[in-house]
Design a protein around this motif. Structure first.
Motif, short mmCIF file in Angstrom:
data_model
loop_
_atom_site.label_atom_id
_atom_site.label_comp_id
_atom_site.label_asym_id
_atom_site.label_seq_id
_atom_site.Cartn_x
_atom_site.Cartn_y
_atom_site.Cartn_z
N THR A 9 0.83 -1.20 0.00
CA THR A 9 0.00 0.00 0.00
C THR A 9 0.86 1.25 0.00
OG1 THR A 9 -1.65 -1.20 1.28
CG2 THR A 9 -1.83 1.18 1.25
N ILE A 10 0.43 2.24 -0.78
CA ILE A 10 1.08 3.55 -0.71
C ILE A 10 0.01 4.59 -0.40
CG2 ILE A 10 3.03 3.03 -2.21
CD1 ILE A 10 1.60 4.47 -4.45
N PHE A 11 0.41 5.60 0.29
CA PHE A 11 -0.46 6.73 0.61
C PHE A 11 0.11 7.96 -0.08
CE2 PHE A 11 -1.01 3.68 3.95
CZ PHE A 11 -2.37 3.72 4.20
N LEU A 12 -0.69 8.58 -0.91
CA LEU A 12 -0.27 9.77 -1.64
C LEU A 12 -0.89 10.99 -0.99
CD1 LEU A 12 -0.72 8.52 -5.31
CD2 LEU A 12 1.36 8.54 -3.93
N LEU A 13 -0.04 11.90 -0.55
CA LEU A 13 -0.49 13.14 0.05
C LEU A 13 -0.38 14.24 -1.00
CD1 LEU A 13 1.39 12.86 3.47
CD2 LEU A 13 -0.85 11.95 2.85
N ASN A 14 -1.48 14.52 -1.67
CA ASN A 14 -1.48 15.53 -2.73
C ASN A 14 -1.88 16.88 -2.13
OD1 ASN A 14 -1.25 16.66 -5.26
ND2 ASN A 14 -3.30 16.08 -5.88
N LYS A 15 -1.35 17.93 -2.70
CA LYS A 15 -1.62 19.31 -2.31
C LYS A 15 -1.08 19.66 -0.93
CE LYS A 15 -5.57 20.20 -5.23
NZ LYS A 15 -6.86 20.85 -5.29
N LEU A 29 2.85 17.07 7.68
CA LEU A 29 3.41 15.77 7.31
C LEU A 29 3.60 14.89 8.55
CD1 LEU A 29 6.02 16.85 4.62
CD2 LEU A 29 3.81 15.76 4.26
N LYS A 30 4.14 15.46 9.60
CA LYS A 30 4.37 14.71 10.83
C LYS A 30 3.06 14.21 11.43
CE LYS A 30 6.22 15.13 15.46
NZ LYS A 30 6.36 16.03 16.56
N GLU A 31 2.06 15.08 11.52
CA GLU A 31 0.78 14.70 12.10
C GLU A 31 0.04 13.67 11.24
OE1 GLU A 31 -1.28 18.38 12.78
OE2 GLU A 31 -0.09 18.84 14.56
N THR A 32 0.17 13.81 9.93
CA THR A 32 -0.48 12.85 9.03
C THR A 32 0.15 11.48 9.18
OG1 THR A 32 -1.02 14.60 7.46
CG2 THR A 32 -1.02 12.35 6.62
N LYS A 33 1.47 11.43 9.25
CA LYS A 33 2.15 10.14 9.43
C LYS A 33 1.79 9.53 10.78
CE LYS A 33 5.95 11.08 6.28
NZ LYS A 33 7.39 11.24 6.10
N GLU A 34 1.73 10.35 11.82
CA GLU A 34 1.34 9.85 13.14
C GLU A 34 -0.07 9.28 13.12
OE1 GLU A 34 1.93 13.16 15.77
OE2 GLU A 34 4.11 12.88 15.84
N LYS A 35 -0.98 9.96 12.44
CA LYS A 35 -2.37 9.50 12.34
C LYS A 35 -2.44 8.17 11.61
CE LYS A 35 -6.89 10.10 12.48
NZ LYS A 35 -7.68 10.26 13.67
N ASP A 45 7.08 4.41 6.62
CA ASP A 45 7.09 5.81 6.16
C ASP A 45 7.49 5.94 4.69
OD1 ASP A 45 6.18 6.82 8.53
OD2 ASP A 45 8.10 7.64 9.18
N ASN A 46 8.23 4.97 4.17
CA ASN A 46 8.62 5.01 2.76
C ASN A 46 7.41 4.85 1.83
OD1 ASN A 46 11.34 5.34 3.33
ND2 ASN A 46 11.68 3.14 3.46
N ASN A 47 6.30 4.39 2.37
CA ASN A 47 5.08 4.20 1.58
C ASN A 47 4.13 5.39 1.70
OD1 ASN A 47 6.29 1.76 1.27
ND2 ASN A 47 4.53 0.53 1.81
N ILE A 48 4.55 6.43 2.39
CA ILE A 48 3.77 7.66 2.51
C ILE A 48 4.49 8.71 1.67
CG2 ILE A 48 2.82 9.39 4.08
CD1 ILE A 48 3.06 7.28 6.34
N LEU A 49 3.89 9.05 0.54
CA LEU A 49 4.55 9.91 -0.44
C LEU A 49 3.87 11.27 -0.53
CD1 LEU A 49 4.84 7.21 -3.24
CD2 LEU A 49 6.52 7.77 -1.47
#
Length: 70
Positions: A9-15, A29-35, A45-49
């Motif tokens: 799975t990858i998570f794409l954080l657009n905008k 970015l930090k709060e999104t990764k923590e969530k 974390d390598n799958n959160i782009l």
């Protein structure tokens, strides 16, 4: 229940880059990764782009224009 494999799975954080201040970007970015980690601890974390479709469009357009003129 649906099987979830975090390695597939990858998570794409657009905008994400539309935030005005660099500190806001880092906090976001930090709060999104923590969530995400609070929901799925196994996520790498390598799958959160972080991407920006707008910036990619500009880069591709500029590359096309340069190539067209040479």
């Amino acid at each position: 229940m649906v099987c979830f494999n975090p390695e597939d799975t990858i998570f794409l954080l657009n905008k994400w880059d539309t935030l005005l201040e660099d500190d806001d970007k880092e906090t976001f970015l930090k709060e999104t990764k923590e969530k995400l980690h609070s929901i799925w601890e196994e996520i790498n974390d390598n799958n959160i782009l972080e991407i920006s479709a707008g910036r990619v469009r500009i880069i591709i357009t500029n590359a096309f224009v340069r190539k067209k003129h040479f």
